[in-house]
Write an enzyme that holds these catalytic residues in place. Structure first.
Site, mmCIF file in Angstrom:
data_model
loop_
_atom_site.group_PDB
_atom_site.id
_atom_site.type_symbol
_atom_site.label_atom_id
_atom_site.label_comp_id
_atom_site.label_asym_id
_atom_site.label_seq_id
_atom_site.Cartn_x
_atom_site.Cartn_y
_atom_site.Cartn_z
ATOM 1 C CD GLU A 154 46.375 -30.936 -100.380
ATOM 2 O OE1 GLU A 154 46.238 -31.629 -101.398
ATOM 3 O OE2 GLU A 154 46.405 -29.702 -100.393
ATOM 4 C CG ASN A 195 49.305 -28.312 -94.387
ATOM 5 O OD1 ASN A 195 48.796 -27.601 -93.510
ATOM 6 N ND2 ASN A 195 49.445 -27.915 -95.647
ATOM 7 C CG HIS A 231 42.942 -23.213 -99.398
ATOM 8 N ND1 HIS A 231 43.726 -22.131 -99.774
ATOM 9 C CD2 HIS A 231 43.788 -24.263 -99.274
ATOM 10 C CE1 HIS A 231 44.991 -22.537 -99.888
ATOM 11 N NE2 HIS A 231 45.055 -23.814 -99.570
ATOM 12 C CD GLU A 259 48.285 -24.870 -98.138
ATOM 13 O OE1 GLU A 259 47.472 -24.792 -99.087
ATOM 14 O OE2 GLU A 259 49.057 -25.834 -97.988
ATOM 15 C CG ASP A 261 43.209 -18.864 -100.161
ATOM 16 O OD1 ASP A 261 42.340 -19.660 -99.743
ATOM 17 O OD2 ASP A 261 44.039 -19.162 -101.031
HETATM 18 O O1 G3I Z 1 55.374 -23.076 -113.683
HETATM 19 C C1 G3I Z 1 54.386 -23.262 -114.700
HETATM 20 C C2 G3I Z 1 54.624 -22.285 -115.821
HETATM 21 O O2 G3I Z 1 55.866 -22.568 -116.424
HETATM 22 C C3 G3I Z 1 53.473 -22.403 -116.826
HETATM 23 O O3 G3I Z 1 53.620 -21.402 -117.785
HETATM 24 C C4 G3I Z 1 52.142 -22.213 -116.128
HETATM 25 C C5 G3I Z 1 50.965 -22.433 -117.069
HETATM 26 O O4 G3I Z 1 49.767 -22.685 -116.346
HETATM 27 O O5 G3I Z 1 52.030 -23.156 -115.068
HETATM 28 C C6 G3I Z 1 53.038 -23.021 -114.110
HETATM 29 O O6 G3I Z 1 52.830 -23.950 -113.109
HETATM 30 C C7 G3I Z 1 51.750 -23.692 -112.251
HETATM 31 C C8 G3I Z 1 52.295 -23.596 -110.826
HETATM 32 O O7 G3I Z 1 51.241 -23.456 -109.919
HETATM 33 C C9 G3I Z 1 53.235 -22.420 -110.641
HETATM 34 O O8 G3I Z 1 52.561 -21.224 -110.872
HETATM 35 C C10 G3I Z 1 50.774 -24.845 -112.347
HETATM 36 O O9 G3I Z 1 50.154 -24.836 -113.635
HETATM 37 C C11 G3I Z 1 49.717 -24.713 -111.280
HETATM 38 O O10 G3I Z 1 48.922 -25.880 -111.282
HETATM 39 C C12 G3I Z 1 50.367 -24.565 -109.920
HETATM 40 O O11 G3I Z 1 49.372 -24.349 -108.990
HETATM 41 C C13 G3I Z 1 49.756 -24.509 -107.670
HETATM 42 C C14 G3I Z 1 48.883 -25.545 -106.983
HETATM 43 O O12 G3I Z 1 49.231 -25.642 -105.628
HETATM 44 C C15 G3I Z 1 48.990 -26.901 -107.616
HETATM 45 O O13 G3I Z 1 48.114 -27.784 -106.997
HETATM 46 C C16 G3I Z 1 49.601 -23.195 -106.957
HETATM 47 O O14 G3I Z 1 50.517 -22.234 -107.504
HETATM 48 C C17 G3I Z 1 49.832 -23.352 -105.478
HETATM 49 O O15 G3I Z 1 49.501 -22.167 -104.823
HETATM 50 C C18 G3I Z 1 48.960 -24.473 -104.954
HETATM 51 O O16 G3I Z 1 49.202 -24.650 -103.603
HETATM 52 C C19 G3I Z 1 48.459 -25.678 -102.963
HETATM 53 C C20 G3I Z 1 49.313 -26.168 -101.800
HETATM 54 O O17 G3I Z 1 50.562 -26.571 -102.263
HETATM 55 C C21 G3I Z 1 48.629 -27.288 -101.073
HETATM 56 N N1 G3I Z 1 47.309 -26.923 -100.660
HETATM 57 C C22 G3I Z 1 46.468 -26.390 -101.696
HETATM 58 C C23 G3I Z 1 47.118 -25.224 -102.397
HETATM 59 C C24 G3I Z 1 46.212 -24.638 -103.417
HETATM 60 O O18 G3I Z 1 45.960 -25.530 -104.454
#
Ligand code: G3I
Length: 448
Positions: A154, A195, A231, A259, A261
């Site tokens: 990004e 990416n 996405h 990615e 979906d």
């Molecule tokens: O690990 C913590 C956990 O301990 C806590 O209890 C929980 C509470 O909300 O949060 C957890 O962390 C989360 C993490 O995912 C793991 O699940 C974060 O809040 C959450 O913000 C994070 O989101 C991720 C996101 O990127 C962040 O921007 C998504 O899982 C992940 O799928 C997403 O992936 C991104 C790609 O890397 C880049 N492109 C976009 C894509 C979608 O946003």
């Protein structure tokens, strides 16, 4: 490309693994169907969930895995100088145990950074060193075990200009080249990708990415591929997706959907799920249509493991499996699109030979080729033997040669195709020195 040629060889192998009873090619796992078509079908996974039914589906159906979060800087180096590779190691080990590739995600991204990076005050030189040290450490740890690395994720703003992230704002575009060079040095075998999201259609942002990749290549930066996150929103697969993938491939880089979906407003209905099936199929079709498209990765394979509901309240159901790991219509959309292409049945060729006039020492004959099959005949070759020394002196509507008693007559460009039930004729003049018995061993072969 070589992989597309090799793929044909995998096809047979993939299909021989099918259960014997009542199974069709579309029942084969997605990873086998994709292999047979020369691409991979991958998924993002959550390392901590890789047990039980989730692990079973991830391992059986997908040929590539991407750690959804475990390789991000904030995950692997939460405290400066203290690395925690537990989550990333788990996903890589799972992939190796299941014969899967790994898409490493991601070495440099403005998001999910450790707070010590975001909260620090860095000179440009210091930040550059931090960044390249990080790339070297992470790409080096997994050297030889990563198929693709999202080296920079990004980098662009919505208008296609450089994103004013901590890296972009402090270092300008040069940080991208530095990251790629450090990644190449640390893991020469990995294919290195840039990416981004919202670059799927031809438009301002993808134009910016196109120009960026062109500039990087012109500088000799080792960019091997461009990832398109995809996405997407239900019913809004960009019409220009394939064209867009192709223009990047024409720059001499690989492309991949990284990615995928396709989200919808909840609740999901049969009509929405049917639309989603068509949308998934269309994205996979676009990748198949572009020779340099390496594969498609879905961003979570089950609705129970998708980022969408948290980030887009009221939306979801974006993946190919429901929350109970039951395949949705989208799964069939992917499988159906990846199903082997059956070559059309060849036309069936039959031939008759008739002497239309004869005189002392000579004769004229007409040969008729008929397509008695149900598919078009694409070319034909007629062979026969003249039993009494007859020799062809002049032929028309065919390319004819005679060697001794054996005659071979093939189609010309304009009469090669014969529709089912149709016929075409050619003729010749011949000389003879006695009787004029009909030919022996008269055959017609499709093609030639
Ligand atoms: O690990 C913590 C956990 O301990 C806590 O209890 C929980 C509470 O909300 O949060 C957890 O962390 C989360 C993490 O995912 C793991 O699940 C974060 O809040 C959450 O913000 C994070 O989101 C991720 C996101 O990127 C962040 O921007 C998504 O899982 C992940 O799928 C997403 O992936 C991104 C790609 O890397 C880049 N492109 C976009 C894509 C979608 O946003």
């Amino acid at each position: 490309m070589l992989r597309r040629l090799i793929a044909a060889a995998f096809l047979a192998a993939a299909l021989t693994t099918l259960p014997a009873t009542g199974a069709s090619a579309a029942d084969a796992p997605l990873r086998d169907l994709a292999d047979a078509r020369g691409i991979y079908l991958g998924t993002a996974v959550t390392g901590g969930r890789l047990t039980g039914g989730y692990a079973d589906v991830a391992g059986a159906q997908f040929g590539s895995v991407t750690p959804g979060n475990e390789m991000k800087w904030g995950s692997v180096e939460p405290t400066r100088g203290t690395f925690d590779w537990t989550g990333a190691d788990r996903v890589v080990a799972f992939a190796e145990a299941h014969g899967q590739r790994v898409r490493g995600h991601t070495l440099v991204w403005h998001s999910q950074l450790p707070s010590w990076v975001t909260d620090g005050t860095w000179t440009a030189d210091r930040l550059r060193t931090l960044l390249t040290d990080h790339v070297t450490a992470e790409a080096g740890r997994y050297k030889g075990r990563i198929d693709h690395w999202d080296v920079v994720n990004e980098p662009l703003a919505d208008d296609g200009t450089l994103r004013r992230s901590v890296f972009g704002a402090t270092l300008g575009e040069s940080y991208i080249a530095d990251a790629f060079r450090a990644a190449r040095a640390a893991d020469p075998a990995a294919r290195l990708y840039v990416n981004d999201y919202s670059t799927d259609a031809v438009g301002a942002k993808s134009d910016g990415m196109y120009a960026l990749v062109k500039r990087l290549l012109a500088q000799g930066v080792p960019v091997d591929g461009v990832g398109f996150q995809a996405h997407l929103v239900l019913g809004q697969v960009p019409a220009s997706l394939e064209t867009n993938l192709r223009r990047f491939a024409d720059l001499g880089v690989d492309v991949a959907i990284t990615e995928l979906d396709i989200r919808m407003t909840l609740p999901a209905t049969d009509a929405k799920l049917a639309r989603q099936k068509a949308d998934y199929a269309s994205v996979v079709r676009s990748c198949l249509a572009v020779t340099r498209c390496a594969g498609v990765t879905v961003w979570g394979f089950t609705d129970s493991d998708s980022w969408i509901p948290d980030f887009f309240p009221g939306q979801g159901a974006a993946t190919p499996y429901d929350e109970n790991l039951v395949p949705k219509p989208a799964y069939a959309g992917i499988a159906g699109t990846l199903a082997p292409v059956t070559p059309p049945a060849p036309g069936v060729c039959s031939v008759t030979y008739a002497v239309t006039s004869q005189w002392t020492g000579g004769f004229t004959a007409q040969v008729t080729v008929r397509n008695t099959g149900t598919a078009p005949l694409n070319g034909w070759t007629v062979r026969w033997t003249q039993p009494a020394g007859q020799r062809v002196t002049q032929a028309w509507n065919t390319a004819l040669t005679q060697t001794g008693a054996d005659v071979t007559a093939s189609h010309l460009a304009y009469n090669a195709t014969v529709p089912p039930g149709g016929s075409t004729a050619f003729g010749f003049n011949g000389v003879r020195s006695g009787g004029n018995p009909p030919p022996t061993a008269l055959t017609c072969t499709p093609g030639g």
